[in-house]
Scaffold this active site. Structure first.
Site, PDB file in Angstrom:
ATOM      1  N   LYS A  53      17.242  38.266   9.292  1.00  0.00           N
ATOM      2  CA  LYS A  53      17.262  37.823   7.854  1.00  0.00           C
ATOM      3  C   LYS A  53      16.102  37.212   7.292  1.00  0.00           C
ATOM      4  CE  LYS A  53      22.121  37.160   8.295  1.00  0.00           C
ATOM      5  NZ  LYS A  53      23.119  36.348   9.022  1.00  0.00           N
ATOM      6  N   GLN A  97      25.284  30.367   9.458  1.00  0.00           N
ATOM      7  CA  GLN A  97      25.656  31.377  10.513  1.00  0.00           C
ATOM      8  C   GLN A  97      26.936  31.112  11.163  1.00  0.00           C
ATOM      9  OE1 GLN A  97      23.723  34.318  10.811  1.00  0.00           O
ATOM     10  NE2 GLN A  97      25.371  35.036  12.158  1.00  0.00           N
ATOM     11  N   ASP A 120      27.387  34.615   1.343  1.00  0.00           N
ATOM     12  CA  ASP A 120      28.402  35.353   2.267  1.00  0.00           C
ATOM     13  C   ASP A 120      29.646  35.659   1.539  1.00  0.00           C
ATOM     14  OD1 ASP A 120      27.443  36.108   4.719  1.00  0.00           O
ATOM     15  OD2 ASP A 120      27.621  34.128   5.572  1.00  0.00           O
TER      16      ASP A 120
END
Ligand code: NDP
Length: 299
Positions: A53, A97, A120
């Site tokens: 990322k 995460q 997300d």
């Protein structure tokens, strides 16, 4: 022989477009899209995703901040970091995460992220928007699958779509995105009866199960598009998907490999969401950028 849908190539093309759009956006507004990635603990797979990322941010000219927190981080400490990032004007997207260590309530952390920074698309507010088709962000993996179908020219409208796996992250939103494009969708799970028979109905079969080589050739209709979301390790530590690729490939019309299929698309879609979040921020703060990104269901 199936057409192999090359996720790396599609992802590279989307990233090239995003890079050009980012340059133009930053030139017009002075806003550099910013992404914060937070990881708690030392799960090796998560560490790799986080590194990728960061690399993607550099490639596209985004500002990025990485927080690599120790396993013992408390829920309150994580929530206070999220709060700080929520208030930071340089950060337009926040990604925590998953999975988080067991002592931290994932849902509480997801709820703490500002919905307009939730790139997300896991926050309940964004999930609701996805249900209605009036969304600011799409969840990255299902959005990546849709991009692959579009790139390969696989039509969705009016076709039988079967999704195997009903997680909140992949299966459920995947079903919704196919529905938005007017597919006729069946969502399967571990209690589904006659799964091979249901799968054989599919013109588009998406596997998101988390079991190596779970989809076998007898579960695939000849000519179907088979999309493999799974990321598994075989006994000899090799990466493999949920689809028995070698057996299914001669039957399918289209197929995605693992690695090199859906995986590369997920991070690219995260970058797309971060740019959308930055556009929305610029529009709200009067920096003369149009708010792009979201689009509703197709009529
Ligand atoms: P989950 O474990 O959360 O969900 C798995 C789903 O598969 C569940 O709905 C489960 O059903 C279903 N399932 C399990 N066994 C069977 C069975 N025998 N028959 C039918 N259905 C079954 O996994 P995720 O959705 O998070 O991930 C799925 C896979 O995708 C994993 O391999 C993961 O690593 C990968 N992944 C890949 C990404 C990428 O970027 N390519 C991103 C995210 C995930 P039930 O609900 O009934 O238990």
């Amino acid at each position: 022989m199936a057409v192999r849908i090359d996720g790396k190539a599609v992802s590279a093309a989307v990233r090239a477009r995003l890079k050009a759009e980012t340059e133009e956006f930053t030139r017009e507004t002075g806003v550099v899209p910013g992404l914060a990635v937070v990881i708690v603990g030392s799960d090796p797979a998560s560490q790799v995703y986080v590194r990728n990322k960061k690399k993607a941010c550099e490639e596209l000219g985004f500002y990025s901040e990485g927080y690599d927190l120790p396993e013992e981080t408390t829920e309150e400490e994580l929530l206070s970091l999220v709060k700080r990032l929520n208030e930071d004007g340089r950060i337009h997207g926040i990604l925590v995460q998953l999975p988080l260590p067991a002592h931290i309530d994932e849902n509480r952390v997801i709820r703490a992220i500002r919905p307009d920074k939730d790139v997300d698309a896991f926050h309940a507010e964004n999930v609701g928007h996805i249900m209605t088709g009036d969304y600011r962000f799409l969840p990255c993996t299902p959005a990546g699958v849709m991009e692959l179908l579009h790139a390969a020219g696989v039509p969705v409208e009016g076709r039988e779509c079967v999704v195997v796996g009903r997680s909140n992250i992949v299966g459920k939103p995947m079903a919704m995105l196919l529905l938005h494009e007017n597919g006729t969708v069946t969502l399967c799970h571990s209690r589904t009866k006659n799964l091979p028979e249901v799968c054989r109905r599919a013109d588009i079969l998406v596997a998101a199960v988390g079991r190596a080589k779970f989809i076998t050739a007898d579960m695939v209709k000849p000519g179907a598009a088979v999309i493999d979301v799974g990321i598994n390790r075989t006994a000899d530590k090799k990466l493999c998907g949920d689809v028995d690729y070698d057996a299914v490939e001669p039957v399918a019309g289209y197929i995605t490999p693992v690695p090199g299929g859906v995986g590369p698309m997920t991070i690219t879609m995260l970058m797309k969401n971060t740019l959308s979040a930055a556009r929305a921020f610029a529009a709200e703060t009067g920096k003369h950028a149009s708010c792009g990104g979201a689009s509703g269901k197709k009529d």
